[in-house]
Design a protein around this motif. Structure first.
Motif, short mmCIF file in Angstrom:
data_model
loop_
_atom_site.label_atom_id
_atom_site.label_comp_id
_atom_site.label_asym_id
_atom_site.label_seq_id
_atom_site.Cartn_x
_atom_site.Cartn_y
_atom_site.Cartn_z
N LEU A 202 33.77 -9.60 -13.12
CA LEU A 202 33.51 -10.12 -11.77
C LEU A 202 32.67 -9.13 -10.97
CD1 LEU A 202 37.00 -11.62 -10.84
CD2 LEU A 202 34.93 -12.87 -11.47
N GLY A 203 33.01 -7.83 -11.05
CA GLY A 203 32.30 -6.84 -10.28
C GLY A 203 30.84 -6.68 -10.71
N ASN A 204 30.61 -6.60 -12.01
CA ASN A 204 29.24 -6.39 -12.49
C ASN A 204 28.37 -7.63 -12.38
OD1 ASN A 204 29.04 -3.54 -13.65
ND2 ASN A 204 30.91 -4.25 -14.62
N SER A 205 28.94 -8.79 -12.67
CA SER A 205 28.16 -10.03 -12.49
C SER A 205 27.90 -10.27 -11.01
CB SER A 205 28.91 -11.21 -13.10
OG SER A 205 30.20 -11.36 -12.52
N GLY A 206 28.90 -9.95 -10.15
CA GLY A 206 28.70 -10.10 -8.71
C GLY A 206 27.63 -9.16 -8.19
N MET A 207 27.63 -7.91 -8.67
CA MET A 207 26.62 -6.95 -8.24
C MET A 207 25.22 -7.40 -8.66
SD MET A 207 26.08 -4.02 -6.71
CE MET A 207 27.60 -3.08 -6.75
N THR A 208 25.09 -7.88 -9.89
CA THR A 208 23.79 -8.36 -10.37
C THR A 208 23.31 -9.55 -9.55
OG1 THR A 208 24.40 -7.65 -12.61
CG2 THR A 208 22.54 -9.17 -12.41
N ALA A 209 24.20 -10.50 -9.27
CA ALA A 209 23.84 -11.69 -8.48
C ALA A 209 23.50 -11.30 -7.05
CB ALA A 209 24.99 -12.70 -8.50
N LEU A 210 24.23 -10.35 -6.48
CA LEU A 210 23.99 -9.91 -5.11
C LEU A 210 22.60 -9.31 -4.95
CD1 LEU A 210 25.46 -9.53 -2.34
CD2 LEU A 210 26.02 -7.23 -3.12
N ILE A 211 22.22 -8.47 -5.89
CA ILE A 211 20.89 -7.85 -5.83
C ILE A 211 19.80 -8.91 -6.01
CG2 ILE A 211 19.36 -6.24 -7.04
CD1 ILE A 211 21.86 -4.54 -7.62
N PHE A 212 20.07 -9.91 -6.82
CA PHE A 212 19.09 -10.98 -7.03
C PHE A 212 18.94 -11.86 -5.78
CE2 PHE A 212 18.20 -15.39 -8.31
CZ PHE A 212 16.97 -15.23 -8.92
N LEU A 213 20.04 -12.12 -5.09
CA LEU A 213 20.04 -13.06 -3.98
C LEU A 213 19.54 -12.46 -2.66
CD1 LEU A 213 23.44 -14.91 -4.60
CD2 LEU A 213 21.14 -15.85 -4.92
N ASP A 214 19.81 -11.18 -2.45
CA ASP A 214 19.46 -10.57 -1.17
C ASP A 214 18.11 -9.86 -1.25
OD1 ASP A 214 19.29 -8.94 1.19
OD2 ASP A 214 21.46 -9.10 1.39
N PRO A 215 17.10 -10.35 -0.51
CA PRO A 215 15.76 -9.73 -0.57
C PRO A 215 15.75 -8.27 -0.11
CG PRO A 215 15.66 -11.90 0.45
CD PRO A 215 17.11 -11.55 0.33
N ARG A 216 16.70 -7.89 0.76
CA ARG A 216 16.73 -6.52 1.25
C ARG A 216 17.14 -5.52 0.16
NH1 ARG A 216 19.55 -7.03 7.27
NH2 ARG A 216 18.40 -8.90 7.95
N LEU A 217 17.71 -6.02 -0.91
CA LEU A 217 18.11 -5.15 -2.03
C LEU A 217 17.06 -5.15 -3.15
CD1 LEU A 217 21.93 -5.92 -2.37
CD2 LEU A 217 20.82 -4.06 -1.14
N HIS A 218 15.91 -5.72 -2.89
CA HIS A 218 14.85 -5.73 -3.91
C HIS A 218 14.07 -4.42 -3.84
CE1 HIS A 218 14.82 -10.43 -4.22
NE2 HIS A 218 15.96 -9.87 -4.58
N THR A 219 14.78 -3.34 -4.12
CA THR A 219 14.18 -2.00 -4.17
C THR A 219 14.33 -1.45 -5.58
OG1 THR A 219 16.27 -0.93 -3.55
CG2 THR A 219 14.81 -1.60 -1.75
N SER A 220 13.61 -0.37 -5.85
CA SER A 220 13.66 0.22 -7.19
C SER A 220 15.07 0.65 -7.56
CB SER A 220 12.70 1.41 -7.27
OG SER A 220 11.37 1.00 -7.07
N MET A 221 15.76 1.31 -6.63
CA MET A 221 17.11 1.79 -6.92
C MET A 221 18.05 0.63 -7.21
SD MET A 221 18.98 4.40 -7.33
CE MET A 221 20.66 5.04 -7.25
N CYS A 222 17.94 -0.44 -6.45
CA CYS A 222 18.82 -1.59 -6.65
C CYS A 222 18.49 -2.34 -7.94
CB CYS A 222 18.75 -2.53 -5.44
SG CYS A 222 19.56 -1.85 -3.98
#
Length: 312
Positions: free
Chosen positions: A39-59
């Protein structure tokens, strides 16, 4: 010990827990950890994909870490749980190859991704004006593809070799997954050449990235302590300490398992150490990054707001 049957391709995994009530309770605990990790890893992956503000190299690198952790834990726990609940301990020759490939790929690739994340923080803090160039989307993509490719190549070579060793001892693998040190112990030939290959791979995929991470964060900490802004110093230190926590959980048991001499290894100790880097670390990584990263916490709030019902 039981002799190897040349007509059989099956091995036997002795597992992690005894077949009793205590073992069943511990298994349910492992399954709970497995569900949290998924749940945590799939949620983190989905969160980074869905939120444009997290579209950075580190994320983007963080999303690959989460994906690797998800595949990492999925390559070991389901088979262990099925064997325990069914009372069967067998694993087919093909199953050994598949499990070994995914496990070794994730192990090698994750070490390189963690080194890439350390380099990202080094550039962001020590060379902020050069960050858009050094950590461009193209460079980030190269790091990601390089990590997956090198991890896969290393995995294929080890999996191919270990599956073609002559086994003349017991078919019972004293582990809960198809692990290289446990398999070398069952071979009926001198394996010093292969053990040297394992040592070289450990140096390339674990020690060298770890040295790179150490040097990067040494420079980062030096730069952080010389910052005039207390707020900037606090933010940089929080980000770096989060990554260093993940690195410690990943590297410490791995290096100890694969670099200590064969004479000092014990199956029980190897299995306990394996629990840390195959089960606990994939569960802890998304928790550590989500709780100690304000950007991730903010993105979680925004995404939850998108899907929550609006009041009219």
């Amino acid at each position: 010990m039981e002799r190897w049957n040349e007509t059989s391709n099956d091995f036997s995994l002795l597992g992690l827990f005894p077949q009793n009530q205590n073992g069943l309770l511990l298994l349910f605990l492992i399954i709970f950890v497995f569900v949290l990790a998924c749940l945590g890893n799939s949620g983190m992956t989905a969160l980074i994909f869905l939120d444009p503000r997290l579209h950075t190299s580190m994320c983007f690198l963080l999303s690959q870490l989460s994906l690797m952790d998800l595949m990492y834990i999925s390559s070991t726990v389901p088979k262990m749980a099925i064997n325990f609940l069914s009372g069967q301990k067998s694993i087919s020759f093909l199953g050994c190859g598949v499990q070994s490939f995914f496990f070794l790929t994730m192990a090698g690739s994750e070490g390189l991704i963690l080194a890439s994340m350390a380099y990202d923080r080094f550039v962001a803090i020590c060379h902020p004006l050069h960050y858009p160039i050094r950590m461009s989307k193209r460079m980030c993509l190269k790091m990601i593809l390089g990590s997956w490719t090198l991890g896969s190549i290393n995995s294929v070579s080890h999996t191919f070799y270990i599956l073609h060793l002559p086994y003349c001892r017991s078919r019972a693998i004293n582990h809960f997954f198809y692990d290289v040190p446990a398999m070398v112990h069952l071979a009926c030939m001198d394996t010093w050449v292969y053990e040297y290959m394992v040592f070289v791979s450990t140096v390339v995929f674990l020690l060298l990235p770890f040295l790179g991470i150490t040097v990067s964060y040494g420079r980062v900490l030096y730069a952080v302590f010389h910052m005039r802004s207390k707020e900037g110093r606090k933010k940089a230190f929080t980000t770096c300490s989060t990554h260093l926590t993940v690195v410690t959980f990943y590297y410490a048991p791995f290096v100890y398992t694969y670099l200590r001499p064969k004479t000092l290894r014990s199956p029980a100790e190897d299995k306990i150490l394996a629990v840390f880097y195959t089960i606990l670390t994939p569960m802890l990584n998304p928790i550590i990054y989500s709780l100690r990263n304000k950007e991730v916490l903010g993105a979680m709030g925004r995404v939850c707001g998108m899907f929550s019902p609006r009041k009219e």
